[in-house]
Design a protein around this motif. Sequence first.
Motif, PDB file in Angstrom:
ATOM      1  N   ALA A  88      41.291  24.065  72.210  1.00 56.03           N
ATOM      2  CA  ALA A  88      40.182  24.568  73.024  1.00 56.03           C
ATOM      3  C   ALA A  88      40.257  23.969  74.422  1.00 56.03           C
ATOM      4  O   ALA A  88      40.737  22.837  74.597  1.00 56.03           O
ATOM      5  N   HIS A  89      39.777  24.730  75.406  1.00 55.18           N
ATOM      6  CA  HIS A  89      39.765  24.259  76.791  1.00 55.18           C
ATOM      7  C   HIS A  89      38.477  24.724  77.467  1.00 55.18           C
ATOM      8  O   HIS A  89      38.063  25.874  77.304  1.00 55.18           O
ATOM      9  N   ASN A  90      37.865  23.825  78.204  1.00 53.41           N
ATOM     10  CA  ASN A  90      36.664  24.159  78.963  1.00 53.41           C
ATOM     11  C   ASN A  90      37.066  24.485  80.396  1.00 53.41           C
ATOM     12  O   ASN A  90      37.364  23.595  81.181  1.00 53.41           O
ATOM     13  N   HIS A  91      37.068  25.758  80.733  1.00 58.46           N
ATOM     14  CA  HIS A  91      37.415  26.207  82.080  1.00 58.46           C
ATOM     15  C   HIS A  91      36.183  26.289  82.985  1.00 58.46           C
ATOM     16  O   HIS A  91      36.301  26.733  84.128  1.00 58.46           O
ATOM     17  N   THR A  92      35.025  25.873  82.502  1.00 60.43           N
ATOM     18  CA  THR A  92      33.785  26.000  83.278  1.00 60.43           C
ATOM     19  C   THR A  92      33.426  24.671  83.937  1.00 60.43           C
ATOM     20  O   THR A  92      34.047  23.637  83.693  1.00 60.43           O
ATOM     21  N   ASP A  93      32.364  24.707  84.741  1.00 66.61           N
ATOM     22  CA  ASP A  93      31.839  23.488  85.371  1.00 66.61           C
ATOM     23  C   ASP A  93      30.743  22.845  84.535  1.00 66.61           C
ATOM     24  O   ASP A  93      30.162  21.836  84.943  1.00 66.61           O
ATOM     25  N   ASP A  94      30.452  23.427  83.376  1.00 63.55           N
ATOM     26  CA  ASP A  94      29.406  22.929  82.489  1.00 63.55           C
ATOM     27  C   ASP A  94      30.018  22.219  81.285  1.00 63.55           C
ATOM     28  O   ASP A  94      31.205  22.350  81.002  1.00 63.55           O
ATOM     29  N   ILE A  95      29.204  21.506  80.554  1.00 68.71           N
ATOM     30  CA  ILE A  95      29.646  20.835  79.336  1.00 68.71           C
ATOM     31  C   ILE A  95      29.636  21.827  78.189  1.00 68.71           C
ATOM     32  O   ILE A  95      28.742  22.668  78.075  1.00 68.71           O
ATOM     33  N   VAL A  96      30.648  21.738  77.347  1.00 69.70           N
ATOM     34  CA  VAL A  96      30.760  22.559  76.145  1.00 69.70           C
ATOM     35  C   VAL A  96      30.608  21.643  74.930  1.00 69.70           C
ATOM     36  O   VAL A  96      31.167  20.548  74.904  1.00 69.70           O
ATOM     37  N   VAL A  97      29.851  22.094  73.935  1.00 73.10           N
ATOM     38  CA  VAL A  97      29.735  21.364  72.673  1.00 73.10           C
ATOM     39  C   VAL A  97      30.107  22.309  71.548  1.00 73.10           C
ATOM     40  O   VAL A  97      29.618  23.441  71.482  1.00 73.10           O
ATOM     41  N   LEU A  98      30.992  21.838  70.684  1.00 75.92           N
ATOM     42  CA  LEU A  98      31.351  22.603  69.492  1.00 75.92           C
ATOM     43  C   LEU A  98      31.483  21.652  68.320  1.00 75.92           C
ATOM     44  O   LEU A  98      31.694  20.457  68.498  1.00 75.92           O
ATOM     45  N   THR A  99      31.302  22.192  67.138  1.00 81.55           N
ATOM     46  CA  THR A  99      31.582  21.418  65.937  1.00 81.55           C
ATOM     47  C   THR A  99      32.819  22.006  65.292  1.00 81.55           C
ATOM     48  O   THR A  99      33.167  23.167  65.515  1.00 81.55           O
ATOM     49  N   ALA A 100      33.475  21.187  64.499  1.00 85.07           N
ATOM     50  CA  ALA A 100      34.649  21.614  63.751  1.00 85.07           C
ATOM     51  C   ALA A 100      34.475  21.154  62.309  1.00 85.07           C
ATOM     52  O   ALA A 100      34.283  19.966  62.066  1.00 85.07           O
ATOM     53  N   SER A 101      34.525  22.111  61.411  1.00 85.96           N
ATOM     54  CA  SER A 101      34.417  21.805  59.979  1.00 85.96           C
ATOM     55  C   SER A 101      35.805  21.952  59.365  1.00 85.96           C
ATOM     56  O   SER A 101      36.448  22.999  59.517  1.00 85.96           O
ATOM     57  N   LEU A 102      36.259  20.922  58.687  1.00 85.91           N
ATOM     58  CA  LEU A 102      37.591  20.891  58.087  1.00 85.91           C
ATOM     59  C   LEU A 102      37.418  20.753  56.587  1.00 85.91           C
ATOM     60  O   LEU A 102      36.815  19.793  56.102  1.00 85.91           O
TER      61      LEU A 102
END
Length: 108
Positions: A88-102
Motif C-alpha cells: 500500500a502507498h499513501n499518495h495523498t497529503d492526509d493520513i491513511v489508516v487501515l487494518t490488516a487481518s491475517l
Amino acid sequence: MSLDRLAAFDTEPAADEVIDGELAVTDDVLVKAFALGPDATIDPHEHGDATNVFHVVRGEVTVQQDDSEETIAAPGVVLNERGQAHGAHNHTDDIVVLTASLCPLPGQ
C-alpha cells in the motif's frame, strides 16, 4: 474499557512514516492497524499460508496486488489471497489508516 480496539490506535505519523500496532492476536488471527503518513509505503510482500484482508478506515490509499494498483477510499475492504503479493502507498497529503487481518496465522 471500550470494545473498540481501533479507538486506542490514535496516532499521527509524519511524512514517509508508517506506524503499526497489534489490535488482536489469538491462536488463529492477527489484526494489525497501520497509519501511513503522506507518501508512506507498506512494501509489497506476501503470506504464502494466510489470507490478508485490508480494511481502509481513514483516507485514501493505493493498494498494490501483484502487477496492478487501485486507489481505495475509506470505508473499503481489499482481499489479498494466500501467496498474492500486496502492499500500500499513501499518495495523498492526509493520513491513511487501515487494518490488516491475517488468518490463519502462519504455522497454524
